[in-house]
Scaffold this active site. Structure first.
Site, PDB file in Angstrom:
ATOM      1  N   ASN A 185      76.343  13.258   6.655  1.00 20.98           N
ATOM      2  CA  ASN A 185      77.375  12.253   6.910  1.00 20.98           C
ATOM      3  C   ASN A 185      78.282  12.188   5.683  1.00 20.98           C
ATOM      4  OD1 ASN A 185      76.313  10.171   4.993  1.00 20.98           O
ATOM      5  ND2 ASN A 185      74.537  10.381   6.341  1.00 20.98           N
ATOM      6  N   ASP A 190      69.531   9.646  10.804  1.00 26.60           N
ATOM      7  CA  ASP A 190      68.488   9.131  11.694  1.00 26.60           C
ATOM      8  C   ASP A 190      67.732  10.249  12.404  1.00 26.60           C
ATOM      9  OD1 ASP A 190      68.870   6.373  11.248  1.00 26.60           O
ATOM     10  OD2 ASP A 190      70.693   6.422  12.458  1.00 26.60           O
ATOM     11  N   LYS A 245      68.701  32.460   8.352  1.00 25.32           N
ATOM     12  CA  LYS A 245      69.972  32.063   8.950  1.00 25.32           C
ATOM     13  C   LYS A 245      70.042  32.516  10.407  1.00 25.32           C
ATOM     14  CE  LYS A 245      74.928  32.324   8.393  1.00 25.32           C
ATOM     15  NZ  LYS A 245      76.036  33.155   7.951  1.00 25.32           N
ATOM     16  N   PHE A 252      72.021  -1.898   3.616  1.00 28.57           N
ATOM     17  CA  PHE A 252      73.437  -1.785   3.955  1.00 28.57           C
ATOM     18  C   PHE A 252      73.534  -1.481   5.444  1.00 28.57           C
ATOM     19  CE2 PHE A 252      76.343  -1.709   0.292  1.00 28.57           C
ATOM     20  CZ  PHE A 252      75.414  -1.919  -0.722  1.00 28.57           C
ATOM     21  N   LYS A 290      69.835  -5.858  12.274  1.00 27.77           N
ATOM     22  CA  LYS A 290      69.132  -5.036  11.277  1.00 27.77           C
ATOM     23  C   LYS A 290      68.440  -5.924  10.239  1.00 27.77           C
ATOM     24  CE  LYS A 290      72.233  -1.107  11.870  1.00 27.77           C
ATOM     25  NZ  LYS A 290      73.373  -0.335  11.373  1.00 27.77           N
ATOM     26  N   LYS A 296      64.507  -5.326  10.374  1.00 25.82           N
ATOM     27  CA  LYS A 296      63.941  -4.590   9.224  1.00 25.82           C
ATOM     28  C   LYS A 296      63.322  -5.539   8.184  1.00 25.82           C
ATOM     29  CE  LYS A 296      67.195  -0.749   9.876  1.00 25.82           C
ATOM     30  NZ  LYS A 296      67.550   0.591   9.386  1.00 25.82           N
TER      31      LYS A 296
HETATM   32  N1  CTP Z   1      67.987   3.370   6.739  1.00 27.39           N
HETATM   33  C1  CTP Z   1      66.789   3.911   6.326  1.00 27.39           C
HETATM   34  N2  CTP Z   1      66.245   4.949   7.035  1.00 27.39           N
HETATM   35  C2  CTP Z   1      66.851   5.441   8.129  1.00 27.39           C
HETATM   36  C3  CTP Z   1      68.070   4.887   8.538  1.00 27.39           C
HETATM   37  C4  CTP Z   1      68.610   3.854   7.822  1.00 27.39           C
HETATM   38  O1  CTP Z   1      66.214   3.471   5.325  1.00 27.39           O
HETATM   39  N3  CTP Z   1      66.297   6.442   8.782  1.00 27.39           N
HETATM   40  C5  CTP Z   1      68.548   2.244   5.966  1.00 27.39           C
HETATM   41  C6  CTP Z   1      69.881   2.530   5.290  1.00 27.39           C
HETATM   42  O2  CTP Z   1      69.671   2.977   3.968  1.00 27.39           O
HETATM   43  C7  CTP Z   1      70.578   1.178   5.325  1.00 27.39           C
HETATM   44  C8  CTP Z   1      70.036   0.521   6.568  1.00 27.39           C
HETATM   45  O3  CTP Z   1      68.819   1.212   6.880  1.00 27.39           O
HETATM   46  O4  CTP Z   1      70.234   0.369   4.233  1.00 27.39           O
HETATM   47  C9  CTP Z   1      70.937   0.565   7.762  1.00 27.39           C
HETATM   48  O5  CTP Z   1      71.384   1.866   7.974  1.00 27.39           O
HETATM   49  P1  CTP Z   1      72.432   2.209   9.143  1.00 27.39           P
HETATM   50  O6  CTP Z   1      72.681   3.670   9.108  1.00 27.39           O
HETATM   51  O7  CTP Z   1      73.592   1.265   9.065  1.00 27.39           O
HETATM   52  O8  CTP Z   1      71.678   1.787  10.453  1.00 27.39           O
HETATM   53  P2  CTP Z   1      70.464   2.325  11.246  1.00 27.39           P
HETATM   54  O9  CTP Z   1      69.279   1.459  10.932  1.00 27.39           O
HETATM   55  O10 CTP Z   1      70.274   3.788  11.058  1.00 27.39           O
HETATM   56  O11 CTP Z   1      70.903   2.006  12.733  1.00 27.39           O
HETATM   57  P3  CTP Z   1      72.096   2.651  13.600  1.00 27.39           P
HETATM   58  O12 CTP Z   1      72.305   4.050  13.067  1.00 27.39           O
HETATM   59  O13 CTP Z   1      71.558   2.620  14.976  1.00 27.39           O
HETATM   60  O14 CTP Z   1      73.295   1.765  13.423  1.00 27.39           O
END
Ligand code: CTP
Length: 399
Positions: free
Chosen positions: A211, A280, A290, A324, A338, A342
Protein backbone atom coordinates in the site's frame (compact mmCIF):
# COMPACT_ATOMS: atom_id res chain seq x y z
CA UNK A 1 2.49 27.63 9.27
CA UNK A 2 2.97 27.05 12.99
CA UNK A 3 5.99 24.85 13.50
CA UNK A 4 7.48 22.51 16.03
CA UNK A 5 9.77 25.08 17.73
CA UNK A 6 7.53 28.10 17.09
CA UNK A 7 7.78 30.72 19.80
CA UNK A 8 10.95 29.24 21.29
CA UNK A 9 13.89 31.57 21.86
CA UNK A 10 17.24 30.03 21.08
CA UNK A 11 20.64 31.66 21.51
CA UNK A 12 23.19 30.23 19.11
CA UNK A 13 26.70 31.07 20.27
CA UNK A 14 29.45 30.64 17.70
CA UNK A 15 33.09 30.59 18.74
CA UNK A 16 36.16 30.74 16.55
CA UNK A 17 37.12 27.50 14.90
CA UNK A 18 36.97 26.37 11.30
CA UNK A 19 33.68 24.59 12.08
CA UNK A 20 32.12 28.05 12.62
CA UNK A 21 30.86 27.89 9.04
CA UNK A 22 28.70 24.93 10.01
CA UNK A 23 26.78 27.17 12.44
CA UNK A 24 24.99 28.65 9.42
CA UNK A 25 23.40 25.28 8.65
CA UNK A 26 22.44 24.74 12.29
CA UNK A 27 20.86 28.20 12.39
CA UNK A 28 18.88 27.28 9.28
CA UNK A 29 17.64 24.01 10.80
CA UNK A 30 16.48 25.82 13.94
CA UNK A 31 14.81 28.63 12.00
CA UNK A 32 13.09 26.16 9.69
CA UNK A 33 11.67 24.41 12.76
CA UNK A 34 10.18 27.74 13.84
CA UNK A 35 12.66 28.86 16.52
CA UNK A 36 13.50 32.53 17.04
CA UNK A 37 17.28 32.28 16.77
CA UNK A 38 19.65 34.96 18.10
CA UNK A 39 23.29 34.46 17.21
CA UNK A 40 26.16 35.64 19.36
CA UNK A 41 29.61 35.49 17.77
CA UNK A 42 33.07 35.79 19.26
CA UNK A 43 35.69 37.94 17.52
CA UNK A 44 37.53 34.79 16.42
CA UNK A 45 34.32 33.30 14.96
CA UNK A 46 34.01 36.39 12.75
CA UNK A 47 37.37 35.52 11.19
CA UNK A 48 35.73 32.34 9.83
CA UNK A 49 32.18 33.41 8.98
CA UNK A 50 30.54 36.79 8.50
CA UNK A 51 27.75 37.95 10.84
CA UNK A 52 25.73 38.88 7.77
CA UNK A 53 25.30 35.19 6.91
CA UNK A 54 23.82 34.39 10.32
CA UNK A 55 21.82 37.61 10.40
CA UNK A 56 20.28 36.84 7.01
CA UNK A 57 19.40 33.28 7.98
CA UNK A 58 17.94 34.16 11.39
CA UNK A 59 16.45 37.56 10.46
CA UNK A 60 17.80 38.82 13.78
CA UNK A 61 20.77 41.09 14.51
CA UNK A 62 23.91 39.21 15.50
CA UNK A 63 25.45 40.18 18.82
CA UNK A 64 29.17 40.65 18.47
CA UNK A 65 30.60 43.26 20.78
CA UNK A 66 30.46 43.64 24.52
CA UNK A 67 31.31 47.31 24.20
CA UNK A 68 27.97 48.02 22.55
CA UNK A 69 26.40 46.39 25.54
CA UNK A 70 24.93 49.58 26.88
CA UNK A 71 23.10 50.78 23.84
CA UNK A 72 19.45 49.89 23.54
CA UNK A 73 19.80 47.02 21.15
CA UNK A 74 22.46 45.22 23.10
CA UNK A 75 20.55 45.57 26.35
CA UNK A 76 17.90 43.75 24.36
CA UNK A 77 20.37 40.92 24.04
CA UNK A 78 20.85 40.70 27.80
CA UNK A 79 17.10 40.52 28.21
CA UNK A 80 17.20 37.83 25.53
CA UNK A 81 19.63 35.89 27.74
CA UNK A 82 16.92 36.00 30.38
CA UNK A 83 14.14 35.10 27.99
CA UNK A 84 16.06 32.35 26.17
CA UNK A 85 14.60 28.86 26.30
CA UNK A 86 17.90 27.30 25.24
CA UNK A 87 21.46 28.40 24.66
CA UNK A 88 23.61 26.42 22.21
CA UNK A 89 27.29 26.94 21.56
CA UNK A 90 28.30 25.33 18.28
CA UNK A 91 31.15 25.13 17.64
CA UNK A 92 32.65 25.59 21.09
CA UNK A 93 36.42 25.97 21.08
CA UNK A 94 38.73 24.84 23.89
CA UNK A 95 39.10 28.50 24.87
CA UNK A 96 35.35 29.09 25.00
CA UNK A 97 34.78 25.91 27.04
CA UNK A 98 37.59 26.90 29.42
CA UNK A 99 36.14 30.35 29.99
CA UNK A 100 32.66 29.03 30.74
CA UNK A 101 34.04 26.37 33.09
CA UNK A 102 36.02 29.00 34.98
CA UNK A 103 33.26 31.59 35.03
CA UNK A 104 35.09 34.15 32.92
CA UNK A 105 32.84 36.64 31.14
CA UNK A 106 35.02 38.89 29.02
CA UNK A 107 33.18 39.01 25.71
CA UNK A 108 29.62 39.02 24.44
CA UNK A 109 29.22 35.23 24.22
CA UNK A 110 30.68 34.37 27.64
CA UNK A 111 28.66 37.22 29.16
CA UNK A 112 25.39 36.04 27.64
CA UNK A 113 26.14 32.46 28.77
CA UNK A 114 26.79 33.79 32.28
CA UNK A 115 23.57 35.82 32.21
CA UNK A 116 21.20 33.12 30.99
CA UNK A 117 19.35 30.61 33.11
CA UNK A 118 18.32 28.58 30.08
CA UNK A 119 19.71 25.06 29.57
CA UNK A 120 23.10 25.15 27.88
CA UNK A 121 24.07 22.76 25.06
CA UNK A 122 27.72 22.78 24.05
CA UNK A 123 29.04 21.18 20.85
CA UNK A 124 32.85 21.22 21.05
CA UNK A 125 35.05 21.21 17.94
CA UNK A 126 38.85 21.33 17.98
CA UNK A 127 42.06 19.54 17.12
CA UNK A 128 42.29 16.00 18.53
CA UNK A 129 45.21 16.80 20.85
CA UNK A 130 43.38 19.81 22.21
CA UNK A 131 40.26 17.71 22.78
CA UNK A 132 42.30 15.06 24.60
CA UNK A 133 44.16 17.65 26.68
CA UNK A 134 43.45 16.97 30.37
CA UNK A 135 42.58 20.63 30.93
CA UNK A 136 39.81 20.48 28.28
CA UNK A 137 38.56 17.12 29.56
CA UNK A 138 38.45 18.43 33.11
CA UNK A 139 36.55 21.52 31.98
CA UNK A 140 34.05 19.29 30.16
CA UNK A 141 33.53 17.21 33.31
CA UNK A 142 33.10 20.38 35.36
CA UNK A 143 30.44 21.64 32.98
CA UNK A 144 28.66 18.27 32.90
CA UNK A 145 28.66 18.29 36.68
CA UNK A 146 26.82 21.61 36.53
CA UNK A 147 24.14 20.18 34.27
CA UNK A 148 25.51 21.53 30.99
CA UNK A 149 24.67 19.25 28.05
CA UNK A 150 27.66 18.26 25.95
CA UNK A 151 27.32 16.78 22.49
CA UNK A 152 30.58 14.99 21.92
CA UNK A 153 32.67 15.75 18.87
CA UNK A 154 32.95 13.06 16.22
CA UNK A 155 35.94 11.08 15.11
CA UNK A 156 37.27 11.62 11.59
CA UNK A 157 39.49 13.76 9.44
CA UNK A 158 40.02 17.18 11.02
CA UNK A 159 40.52 20.47 9.21
CA UNK A 160 44.12 20.61 10.45
CA UNK A 161 44.81 17.37 8.56
CA UNK A 162 44.97 15.19 11.67
CA UNK A 163 42.71 12.18 12.17
CA UNK A 164 40.86 11.68 15.45
CA UNK A 165 38.11 12.99 17.70
CA UNK A 166 37.41 16.69 17.40
CA UNK A 167 35.01 17.21 14.49
CA UNK A 168 31.88 19.14 15.34
CA UNK A 169 28.97 16.72 15.86
CA UNK A 170 26.60 16.42 12.93
CA UNK A 171 24.26 19.43 12.70
CA UNK A 172 21.20 17.16 12.61
CA UNK A 173 22.37 15.54 15.85
CA UNK A 174 22.86 18.96 17.49
CA UNK A 175 19.44 20.04 16.25
CA UNK A 176 17.81 16.87 17.62
CA UNK A 177 19.42 17.35 21.05
CA UNK A 178 18.35 21.00 21.05
CA UNK A 179 14.77 20.09 20.15
CA UNK A 180 14.67 17.46 22.89
CA UNK A 181 15.87 20.07 25.41
CA UNK A 182 13.04 22.34 24.32
CA UNK A 183 10.39 19.63 24.72
CA UNK A 184 8.62 18.61 27.91
CA UNK A 185 10.07 15.32 29.18
CA UNK A 186 6.60 13.96 29.86
CA UNK A 187 7.38 10.52 28.38
CA UNK A 188 10.58 10.13 30.35
CA UNK A 189 11.27 6.42 30.90
CA UNK A 190 8.05 5.29 29.19
CA UNK A 191 8.68 2.21 27.04
CA UNK A 192 6.86 2.55 23.74
CA UNK A 193 6.39 0.04 20.97
CA UNK A 194 5.54 1.72 17.70
CA UNK A 195 4.87 0.29 14.25
CA UNK A 196 5.08 2.27 11.03
CA UNK A 197 5.11 1.99 7.26
CA UNK A 198 3.52 -0.52 4.93
CA UNK A 199 3.99 -4.27 4.80
CA UNK A 200 4.95 -6.21 1.68
CA UNK A 201 3.34 -9.50 0.83
CA UNK A 202 5.42 -11.25 -1.82
CA UNK A 203 3.91 -13.35 -4.59
CA UNK A 204 7.35 -14.31 -5.85
CA UNK A 205 10.85 -12.78 -5.42
CA UNK A 206 10.00 -10.04 -7.95
CA UNK A 207 6.45 -9.03 -7.00
CA UNK A 208 4.55 -7.99 -3.90
CA UNK A 209 1.23 -6.58 -2.71
CA UNK A 210 1.51 -3.45 -0.59
CA UNK A 211 0.00 0.00 0.00
CA UNK A 212 1.18 3.61 -0.41
CA UNK A 213 2.11 4.18 3.28
CA UNK A 214 5.29 6.26 3.45
CA UNK A 215 5.81 5.74 7.19
CA UNK A 216 5.96 9.53 7.74
CA UNK A 217 3.32 9.67 10.48
CA UNK A 218 4.89 6.79 12.41
CA UNK A 219 8.41 8.19 12.08
CA UNK A 220 7.22 11.64 13.23
CA UNK A 221 5.70 9.95 16.27
CA UNK A 222 8.94 8.06 16.93
CA UNK A 223 10.93 11.29 16.80
CA UNK A 224 8.47 13.21 18.97
CA UNK A 225 8.46 10.40 21.53
CA UNK A 226 12.24 10.30 21.55
CA UNK A 227 12.41 14.07 22.07
CA UNK A 228 9.95 13.78 24.95
CA UNK A 229 12.05 11.19 26.75
CA UNK A 230 10.42 7.87 25.78
CA UNK A 231 12.33 4.64 25.13
CA UNK A 232 11.11 3.80 21.66
CA UNK A 233 11.18 0.54 19.73
CA UNK A 234 10.13 1.18 16.15
CA UNK A 235 9.04 -1.81 14.08
CA UNK A 236 8.94 -0.58 10.54
CA UNK A 237 7.94 -1.89 7.15
CA UNK A 238 10.04 -0.82 4.14
CA UNK A 239 10.18 2.99 3.90
CA UNK A 240 12.58 5.57 2.48
CA UNK A 241 13.10 7.30 5.84
CA UNK A 242 16.01 7.31 8.29
CA UNK A 243 14.98 6.04 11.71
CA UNK A 244 15.29 8.86 14.27
CA UNK A 245 18.45 8.87 16.39
CA UNK A 246 18.23 7.00 19.65
CA UNK A 247 15.30 4.86 18.57
CA UNK A 248 15.66 1.04 18.49
CA UNK A 249 14.73 0.17 14.93
CA UNK A 250 13.54 -3.22 13.69
CA UNK A 251 13.08 -3.55 9.94
CA UNK A 252 10.43 -6.00 8.74
CA UNK A 253 8.74 -6.68 5.42
CA UNK A 254 5.59 -8.79 5.75
CA UNK A 255 2.68 -8.58 8.18
CA UNK A 256 3.75 -11.87 9.71
CA UNK A 257 7.27 -10.53 10.31
CA UNK A 258 5.76 -7.42 11.85
CA UNK A 259 3.54 -9.58 14.08
CA UNK A 260 6.58 -11.60 15.22
CA UNK A 261 8.60 -8.44 16.05
CA UNK A 262 5.64 -6.94 17.94
CA UNK A 263 5.23 -10.21 19.82
CA UNK A 264 8.84 -10.00 20.99
CA UNK A 265 8.54 -6.48 22.35
CA UNK A 266 4.95 -5.92 23.46
CA UNK A 267 5.40 -7.40 26.92
CA UNK A 268 7.78 -4.66 28.16
CA UNK A 269 5.82 -1.82 26.52
CA UNK A 270 3.65 0.56 28.53
CA UNK A 271 2.31 2.17 25.38
CA UNK A 272 1.77 0.60 21.96
CA UNK A 273 1.02 2.74 18.92
CA UNK A 274 0.18 0.98 15.68
CA UNK A 275 0.66 3.47 12.86
CA UNK A 276 1.61 0.78 10.35
CA UNK A 277 -0.56 0.14 7.32
CA UNK A 278 -0.66 -3.63 7.58
CA UNK A 279 -1.76 -5.63 4.55
CA UNK A 280 -4.84 -7.59 5.52
CA UNK A 281 -4.15 -10.32 2.97
CA UNK A 282 -1.16 -12.17 1.55
CA UNK A 283 -0.91 -14.50 -1.44
CA UNK A 284 -1.81 -18.00 -0.31
CA UNK A 285 1.24 -19.34 -2.13
CA UNK A 286 4.57 -17.52 -2.16
CA UNK A 287 6.65 -18.81 -5.06
CA UNK A 288 10.37 -19.30 -4.54
CA UNK A 289 11.11 -18.43 -8.17
CA UNK A 290 9.86 -15.67 -10.42
CA UNK A 291 6.62 -16.61 -12.08
CA UNK A 292 6.82 -16.29 -15.88
CA UNK A 293 3.99 -14.48 -17.59
CA UNK A 294 1.50 -16.52 -19.55
CA UNK A 295 -1.21 -15.78 -22.06
CA UNK A 296 -4.51 -14.79 -20.45
CA UNK A 297 -5.36 -13.50 -16.98
CA UNK A 298 -3.80 -14.64 -13.74
CA UNK A 299 -5.75 -15.35 -10.60
CA UNK A 300 -4.03 -15.03 -7.25
CA UNK A 301 -5.62 -16.51 -4.20
CA UNK A 302 -5.19 -14.44 -1.04
CA UNK A 303 -5.46 -15.45 2.58
CA UNK A 304 -5.93 -13.36 5.70
CA UNK A 305 -3.01 -11.97 7.65
CA UNK A 306 -3.20 -11.84 11.42
CA UNK A 307 -4.75 -8.63 12.79
CA UNK A 308 -1.83 -7.62 14.98
CA UNK A 309 -3.65 -4.85 16.80
CA UNK A 310 -6.75 -6.92 17.55
CA UNK A 311 -4.44 -9.64 18.92
CA UNK A 312 -2.84 -7.12 21.28
CA UNK A 313 -6.19 -5.69 22.31
CA UNK A 314 -7.30 -9.11 23.50
CA UNK A 315 -4.44 -9.27 26.07
CA UNK A 316 -3.45 -5.69 26.64
CA UNK A 317 -3.49 -5.72 30.45
CA UNK A 318 -2.62 -2.26 31.78
CA UNK A 319 -0.96 -1.16 28.53
CA UNK A 320 -2.27 1.80 26.58
CA UNK A 321 -3.13 0.76 23.05
CA UNK A 322 -3.47 3.25 20.20
CA UNK A 323 -4.43 2.44 16.63
CA UNK A 324 -4.86 4.32 13.38
CA UNK A 325 -7.73 3.96 10.96
CA UNK A 326 -7.32 4.64 7.28
CA UNK A 327 -10.79 5.28 5.85
CA UNK A 328 -12.39 6.59 2.69
CA UNK A 329 -15.99 6.89 3.90
CA UNK A 330 -18.08 6.88 7.08
CA UNK A 331 -14.86 7.64 8.89
CA UNK A 332 -16.20 8.07 12.40
CA UNK A 333 -18.48 5.04 12.26
CA UNK A 334 -15.71 2.77 10.98
CA UNK A 335 -13.12 4.15 13.40
CA UNK A 336 -15.51 3.74 16.36
CA UNK A 337 -16.08 0.13 15.38
CA UNK A 338 -12.32 -0.53 15.29
CA UNK A 339 -11.87 1.24 18.66
CA UNK A 340 -14.37 -1.10 20.30
CA UNK A 341 -13.66 -4.32 18.42
CA UNK A 342 -9.87 -4.10 18.85
CA UNK A 343 -10.23 -3.00 22.50
CA UNK A 344 -8.20 0.20 21.98
CA UNK A 345 -7.79 3.23 24.23
CA UNK A 346 -7.57 5.60 21.30
CA UNK A 347 -7.90 5.52 17.54
CA UNK A 348 -6.73 8.19 15.13
CA UNK A 349 -8.86 8.25 12.04
CA UNK A 350 -7.82 9.79 8.76
CA UNK A 351 -9.53 10.23 5.46
CA UNK A 352 -7.07 8.85 2.94
CA UNK A 353 -8.98 10.42 0.06
CA UNK A 354 -7.98 13.97 1.05
CA UNK A 355 -4.97 15.35 -0.84
CA UNK A 356 -3.58 16.97 2.34
CA UNK A 357 -3.95 13.87 4.52
CA UNK A 358 -3.18 10.21 4.68
CA UNK A 359 -0.47 8.05 3.21
CA UNK A 360 2.23 10.04 1.42
CA UNK A 361 1.36 13.58 2.47
CA UNK A 362 3.58 15.72 4.77
CA UNK A 363 0.41 17.00 6.41
CA UNK A 364 -2.48 15.16 7.97
CA UNK A 365 -5.97 15.92 9.15
CA UNK A 366 -7.32 13.51 11.69
CA UNK A 367 -10.09 12.87 14.12
CA UNK A 368 -9.15 11.40 17.50
CA UNK A 369 -11.53 8.99 19.19
CA UNK A 370 -11.24 7.73 22.72
CA UNK A 371 -13.70 5.48 24.48
CA UNK A 372 -16.45 7.46 26.18
CA UNK A 373 -15.69 10.90 24.73
CA UNK A 374 -16.79 12.90 21.72
CA UNK A 375 -14.61 12.58 18.59
CA UNK A 376 -12.08 15.41 18.44
CA UNK A 377 -11.47 16.84 14.97
CA UNK A 378 -8.01 18.39 14.64
CA UNK A 379 -7.17 20.92 11.93
CA UNK A 380 -4.85 20.00 9.06
CA UNK A 381 -1.21 20.32 10.20
CA UNK A 382 2.25 18.95 9.53
CA UNK A 383 2.75 15.36 10.62
CA UNK A 384 5.53 16.64 12.94
CA UNK A 385 3.13 18.89 14.79
CA UNK A 386 0.37 16.34 14.72
CA UNK A 387 2.67 13.79 16.34
CA UNK A 388 3.07 16.13 19.33
CA UNK A 389 -0.66 16.88 19.43
CA UNK A 390 -1.37 13.13 19.51
CA UNK A 391 1.21 12.61 22.26
CA UNK A 392 -0.35 15.43 24.32
CA UNK A 393 -3.60 13.47 24.24
CA UNK A 394 -2.09 10.02 24.85
CA UNK A 395 -0.28 11.49 27.86
CA UNK A 396 -3.66 11.90 29.60
CA UNK A 397 -4.38 8.18 29.12
CA UNK A 398 -1.08 7.12 30.66
CA UNK A 399 -2.04 8.52 34.05
N1 CTP B 1 -3.83 -3.47 11.85
C1 CTP B 1 -3.08 -4.52 12.33
N2 CTP B 1 -3.05 -5.70 11.64
C2 CTP B 1 -3.75 -5.86 10.50
C3 CTP B 1 -4.50 -4.79 10.02
C4 CTP B 1 -4.53 -3.61 10.71
O1 CTP B 1 -2.43 -4.39 13.38
N3 CTP B 1 -3.69 -7.01 9.86
C5 CTP B 1 -3.86 -2.21 12.62
C6 CTP B 1 -3.27 -1.01 11.90
O2 CTP B 1 -1.90 -0.86 12.23
C7 CTP B 1 -4.10 0.15 12.43
C8 CTP B 1 -5.45 -0.47 12.72
O3 CTP B 1 -5.21 -1.88 12.82
O4 CTP B 1 -3.61 0.66 13.64
C9 CTP B 1 -6.50 -0.23 11.68
O5 CTP B 1 -6.01 -0.54 10.42
P1 CTP B 1 -6.89 -0.31 9.10
O6 CTP B 1 -6.08 -0.76 7.93
O7 CTP B 1 -7.45 1.08 9.11
O8 CTP B 1 -8.14 -1.24 9.32
P2 CTP B 1 -8.39 -2.76 9.34
O9 CTP B 1 -8.49 -3.20 10.77
O10 CTP B 1 -7.41 -3.50 8.49
O11 CTP B 1 -9.84 -2.84 8.71
P3 CTP B 1 -10.32 -2.51 7.21
O12 CTP B 1 -9.13 -2.77 6.32
O13 CTP B 1 -11.43 -3.47 7.00
O14 CTP B 1 -10.77 -1.08 7.20
Amino acid sequence: MHNILSGRNVILGVSGGIAAYKAAELARLLVRAGADVHCVMTAAAREFIGPLTLQTLTKNPVAISLFNLWDEREIGHISLAERADLCIIAPATANCIGKIALGIADDMLSTVVMATRAPLLIAPAMNVNMWNNPAVQENIRTLQGRGVHIIDPECGELACGAEGTGRLADNEAIFERAAALLCPQDYSGVKVLLTAGPTREFLDPARFLSNPSSGKMGYCLARALQWRGAEVTLVSGPVALQPPRGVAHIAVASAREMAAAVEQHYEQARLIIKAAAVADYRPRVQLPRKQKKQAGPLTVELERNPDILAGLGARKGSRVLVGFAAETDDIITHAKKKLTEKNLDMIIANDINRPDAGFESDTNQVCILTAGSEPEHLPCMSKDLLAHAILDRIQKLLH
